[in-house]
Scaffold this motif. Structure first.
Motif, PDB file in Angstrom:
ATOM      1  N   UNK A  32       0.821  -1.213   0.000  1.00 45.57           N
ATOM      2  CA  UNK A  32       0.000   0.000   0.000  1.00 45.57           C
ATOM      3  C   UNK A  32       0.851   1.257   0.000  1.00 45.57           C
ATOM      4  N   UNK A  33       2.077   1.169   0.560  1.00 43.01           N
ATOM      5  CA  UNK A  33       2.982   2.319   0.596  1.00 43.01           C
ATOM      6  C   UNK A  33       3.981   2.305  -0.549  1.00 43.01           C
ATOM      7  N   UNK A  34       3.927   1.272  -1.398  1.00 37.92           N
ATOM      8  CA  UNK A  34       4.823   1.135  -2.547  1.00 37.92           C
ATOM      9  C   UNK A  34       6.285   1.109  -2.119  1.00 37.92           C
ATOM     10  N   UNK A  35       6.589   0.434  -1.003  1.00 37.36           N
ATOM     11  CA  UNK A  35       7.963   0.463  -0.557  1.00 37.36           C
ATOM     12  C   UNK A  35       8.435  -0.895  -0.067  1.00 37.36           C
ATOM     13  N   UNK A  36       9.747  -1.079  -0.232  1.00 38.25           N
ATOM     14  CA  UNK A  36      10.466  -2.236   0.300  1.00 38.25           C
ATOM     15  C   UNK A  36      11.539  -1.681   1.213  1.00 38.25           C
ATOM     16  N   UNK A  37      11.485  -2.032   2.487  1.00 41.25           N
ATOM     17  CA  UNK A  37      12.434  -1.462   3.434  1.00 41.25           C
ATOM     18  C   UNK A  37      13.376  -2.529   3.950  1.00 41.25           C
ATOM     19  N   UNK A  41      17.516   1.239   4.666  1.00 37.60           N
ATOM     20  CA  UNK A  41      16.589   2.286   4.263  1.00 37.60           C
ATOM     21  C   UNK A  41      15.426   1.726   3.469  1.00 37.60           C
ATOM     22  N   UNK A  42      14.627   2.613   2.907  1.00 38.88           N
ATOM     23  CA  UNK A  42      13.427   2.220   2.167  1.00 38.88           C
ATOM     24  C   UNK A  42      13.608   2.485   0.687  1.00 38.88           C
ATOM     25  N   UNK A  43      13.049   1.600  -0.128  1.00 43.92           N
ATOM     26  CA  UNK A  43      13.094   1.716  -1.587  1.00 43.92           C
ATOM     27  C   UNK A  43      11.667   1.873  -2.101  1.00 43.92           C
ATOM     28  N   UNK A  44      11.439   2.921  -2.879  1.00 45.79           N
ATOM     29  CA  UNK A  44      10.131   3.134  -3.475  1.00 45.79           C
ATOM     30  C   UNK A  44      10.040   2.390  -4.806  1.00 45.79           C
ATOM     31  N   UNK A 329       8.170  20.891  -2.144  1.00 48.05           N
ATOM     32  CA  UNK A 329       8.451  19.643  -2.859  1.00 48.05           C
ATOM     33  C   UNK A 329       7.984  18.478  -2.002  1.00 48.05           C
ATOM     34  N   UNK A 330       7.017  17.713  -2.498  1.00 52.43           N
ATOM     35  CA  UNK A 330       6.479  16.573  -1.761  1.00 52.43           C
ATOM     36  C   UNK A 330       7.410  15.375  -1.853  1.00 52.43           C
ATOM     37  N   UNK A 331       7.499  14.615  -0.765  1.00 51.39           N
ATOM     38  CA  UNK A 331       8.260  13.371  -0.780  1.00 51.39           C
ATOM     39  C   UNK A 331       7.539  12.356  -1.660  1.00 51.39           C
ATOM     40  N   UNK A 332       8.236  11.316  -2.148  1.00 54.49           N
ATOM     41  CA  UNK A 332       7.597  10.360  -3.059  1.00 54.49           C
ATOM     42  C   UNK A 332       6.343   9.703  -2.494  1.00 54.49           C
ATOM     43  N   UNK A 333       6.260   9.546  -1.177  1.00 51.30           N
ATOM     44  CA  UNK A 333       5.060   8.940  -0.599  1.00 51.30           C
ATOM     45  C   UNK A 333       4.010   9.979  -0.216  1.00 51.30           C
ATOM     46  N   UNK A 334       4.276  11.257  -0.446  1.00 48.87           N
ATOM     47  CA  UNK A 334       3.308  12.305  -0.162  1.00 48.87           C
ATOM     48  C   UNK A 334       3.139  12.637   1.302  1.00 48.87           C
ATOM     49  N   UNK A 335       4.020  12.120   2.161  1.00 45.47           N
ATOM     50  CA  UNK A 335       3.843  12.346   3.593  1.00 45.47           C
ATOM     51  C   UNK A 335       4.506  13.624   4.086  1.00 45.47           C
ATOM     52  N   UNK A 376      15.670  11.762  -1.912  1.00 45.58           N
ATOM     53  CA  UNK A 376      16.273  10.496  -2.305  1.00 45.58           C
ATOM     54  C   UNK A 376      15.204   9.410  -2.301  1.00 45.58           C
ATOM     55  N   UNK A 377      15.528   8.255  -2.880  1.00 38.47           N
ATOM     56  CA  UNK A 377      14.517   7.217  -3.057  1.00 38.47           C
ATOM     57  C   UNK A 377      14.054   6.603  -1.739  1.00 38.47           C
ATOM     58  N   UNK A 378      14.866   6.721  -0.665  1.00 37.75           N
ATOM     59  CA  UNK A 378      14.431   6.162   0.619  1.00 37.75           C
ATOM     60  C   UNK A 378      13.454   7.082   1.340  1.00 37.75           C
ATOM     61  N   UNK A 379      13.123   8.255   0.724  1.00 35.49           N
ATOM     62  CA  UNK A 379      12.169   9.213   1.276  1.00 35.49           C
ATOM     63  C   UNK A 379      12.630   9.783   2.610  1.00 35.49           C
TER      64      UNK A 379
END
Length: 701
Positions: A32-37, A41-44, A329-335, A376-379
């Motif tokens: 649901x968050x489109x991530x692999x952690x 770190x986290x990968x989108x 600038x929004x982070x890739x997850x919009x948070x 960065x991709x790890x948000x």
């Protein structure tokens, strides 16, 4: 029964929003968050790539055929095998943090997800047993509560470890150019996949820009807009099917538009209340965020714009005596929303705002410039271009914890705005700009006063012709003096973020100037030989235009929460407001030491009595568009159309109408001019070179 182990789950449609999380070795997958952690770190992931991963995980270690994968992830639409192959390549890279997790290719069949030391993904734990027969053997509820609490505690400790431990340092590598056309290619916007770049381009520094799109690997640019006004600041929507951008004529409040790409029609969705330039970012599919000032005046803040209704609301409230907030600038997850808060020119700080709670965190607090930034991709980190190393290189700062910024690269390319993709690649502006000082005689003839390869601005000319100016030819902005027939001499080595506004004392022995450093803005004095440097104000507030009046006292303008005001520095070293000095934005002196000023929001030029009495209009009918003016013996000299490719120098005499005296070459953005008291000629910063290209950098950890 757990949905991930159900054979029927594998056949159903994949809706990422309702997919439960699961583990693959040390990796945690949250669809649901489109991530692999991982502990690193986290990968989108892109939605399609995550769907492929979910489909493989549902198979519980069994092969998944290509046709079945396309049915599950592309709803049976006809797609090429390359589309699936690209997803697998991206998945293998995302899962590489745990070498035990692999995706095997099964020849002529499809793919299989394997986890060594375990045949299949570890599914999310079930909440309760579904079988009635198991009721007698069911563990007491309190046992599940204890186990659940323990699992939550372990997860909390792990999350705290990931979020609070220092992240790995980043370096920039793998550079290659993306654009190389003559002129300026600016405002890069990478798609999340990194395959497509949208940017603004103009043939000359002052020509209206159009938006272009091009593949990052190869291919020719495709024009997206064609309009006589200036188009810039593109931003991709969360789904990646639209862009938002800004259009302006440079004088009126800017317009905000959207466009489906490629080939879609433009749609006007909003207008700025006051600002002529801004940057947009997507909060969600129906909401944009941008910087703007209130129509009735006030400090710039970040606003949200509903593109369906046109309604706006403020998101930030910077202090009233600051320059304000910009570049959301929004982070890739919009948070999280990153933005820049400027205290005064030369003092930028990066902030992040939690979209859900509204809480703000200050990420930098040492007061250097920050031109551009990207997630960065790890948000978790922001990479930004800054002069904190006395060059405009790249730095990285953790957005989740208190930590000092880390150097990523030196500023050999003079980097500006940035944009990132999901693979930690950065599209960066690279600017080659050169501004030298040029003298224009009253008859229109010109001669070069400097020949550096850097930027030079804010000249002031002494009675003997010596020119004080600011230059970055030594790296940082420092104060220099050029005497006729001699090489320029550097007077300061302050290493400040910004210097501006040098002004000679009436006797030509001292120079007052403003230095910005350590989050302070103060006036300094120095002798013409570089001796006797001292700070003459101690309050650190934003100020500009230090000048000596006929009475020998220094005056300047200062920003307060109520606006700008005129200040006078007394013999006791204390600065006091000048009576009636509220609202003065620019103050300068004439050849006889008389004070002249311009009020905020009023283009007329006024004469200011030394004692702070009532001002009178200096020349009836004279309208000054900006700060490119100076007062000489014959009248007021000013630059007209400085933001065009054909600027010109004009004279408005004291008792007759204005006339053009010279056609100028390019004029720099900091086009403050000075009068040579010997000839009534003008010294200004001539733009010799202004070229901006976009390149691609890869970040390595």
């Amino acid at each position: 029964m757990n949905e991930h182990t159900s054979p029927f789950r594998r056949l159903g449609r994949i809706t990422l929003a309702v997919e439960p999380p699961f583990r693959l070795g040390v990796l945690e997958v949250r669809p649901a968050a489109l991530e692999v952690s991982s502990p690193e770190g986290a990968e989108m992931l892109e939605p399609r790539v995550m769907q492929v991963l979910v489909a493989l995980a549902r198979a519980h270690g069994e092969p998944v055929g290509r046709d079945e994968m396309i049915d599950l992830c592309w709803d049976g639409r006809i797609v090429s095998e390359d589309a699936l192959n690209r997803c697998i390549v991206k998945l293998r890279k995302a899962l590489s943090a745990d070498p035990r997790v692999t995706i095997e290719t099964i020849a002529k069949i499809g793919y299989r997800l394997r986890v060594r030391d375990g045949a299949a993904p570890e599914a999310a734990p079930a909440v309760a047993e579904a079988s009635g027969e198991a009721g007698a053997k069911r563990r007491p509820p309190w046992r599940w509560i204890v186990v659940g609490a323990a699992l939550l505690a372990v997860a909390g400790v792990a999350a705290a470890y990931v979020l609070t431990r220092p992240g790995p340092a980043r370096t920039a590598q793998g550079f290659r150019p993306l654009t190389s056309e003559p002129g300026l290619e600016t405002w890069p916007a990478l798609s999340r996949s990194g395959d497509v770049l949208v940017y603004a381009a103009g043939a000359t520094p002052h020509a209206p820009r159009e938006l272009y799109m091009r593949a990052t690997r190869d291919g020719e640019p495709v024009r997206l807009t064609s309009h006589p006004l200036d188009d810039f600041a593109p931003a991709w929507s969360p789904r990646g099917d639209r862009i938002a951008f800004v259009r302006t004529d440079g004088a009126s409040p800017c317009q905000i538009l959207t466009m489906t790409v490629p080939g879609g029609a433009e749609r006007l969705v909003g207008r700025c209340a006051a600002d002529t330039y801004t940057r947009v970012s997507w909060l969600n599919e129906t909401t944009l965020v941008h910087a703007d000032r209130p129509a009735g005046g006030g400090v710039r803040r970040i606003r949200a714009l509903d593109i369906e209704t046109g309604a706006t609301r403020d998101l930030t409230t910077p202090p009233a005596d600051f320059n304000g907030d910009a570049d959301p600038l929004l982070s890739p997850d919009g948070r999280l929303m990153a933005f820049r808060r400027t205290t005064a020119p030369g003092i930028d700080d990066l902030y992040v705002r939690d979209i859900k709670t509204g809480r703000e965190r200050q990420l930098t607090n040492d007061g250097w410039k920050a031109r551009g930034f990207a997630w960065t991709r790890d948000r978790r980190h922001l990479v930004f271009s800054s002069n904190r190393g006395l060059d405009f290189g790249l730095w990285s700062v953790d957005a989740t914890r208190d930590a000092a910024p880390r150097r990523v690269s030196v500023g050999l390319l003079n980097l500006g705005r940035l944009s990132s993709d999901s693979q930690d690649r950065l599209a960066v502006e690279m600017t080659a700009e050169r501004v030298n000082l040029e003298a224009v005689a009253p008859d229109g003839s010109t001669r070069a006063l400097s020949t550096s390869t850097g930027l030079e601005w804010d000249p002031d000319v002494a009675a003997d012709g010596a020119v004080a100016f600011v230059s970055d030819r030594s790296g940082a902005s420092e104060l220099w003096v050029a005497r006729e027939g001699a090489a320029p001499v550097r007077l300061t080595s302050l290493g400040s973020s910004y210097l501006h506004g040098p002004h000679w004392s009436p006797d030509g022995r001292r120079i007052a100037f403003i230095a910005v450093g350590q989050r302070r803005v103060d006036i300094h004095e120095i002798g013409r030989d570089g001796s006797g440097l001292r700070r003459v104000t101690q309050d650190g507030r934003d100020k500009a235009w230090p000048v000596w009046g006929a009475d020998g006292a220094l005056r300047y303008v200062e920003r307060t929460a109520a606006g700008w005001r005129l200040m006078r520095l007394g013999a006791d070293g204390q600065a006091r407001p000048v009576p009636g000095g509220e609202g003065w934005r620019i103050v300068r002196t004439g050849p006889d030491g008389r004070l002249y000023g311009v009020r905020s929001g009023d283009p007329r030029l006024w004469t200011l009595p030394d004692d702070g009495g009532p001002a009178r209009e200096a020349i009836l009918g004279l309208q000054l568009a900006d700060d490119s003016w100076a007062v000489g013996r014959e009248g007021v000299r000013f630059i007209r159309d400085r933001r065009s490719d054909r600027p010109s120098l004009w004279l408005h005499p004291w008792s007759s109408g204005p006339r053009q005296t010279a056609a100028l070459g390019g004029v720099s953005g900091a086009a403050n001019i000075a009068i040579d008291p010997r000839s009534d000629g003008v010294v200004y910063g001539r733009l010799i070179q202004d070229e901006t290209d976009i390149g691609l950098l890869e970040l390595s950890r």
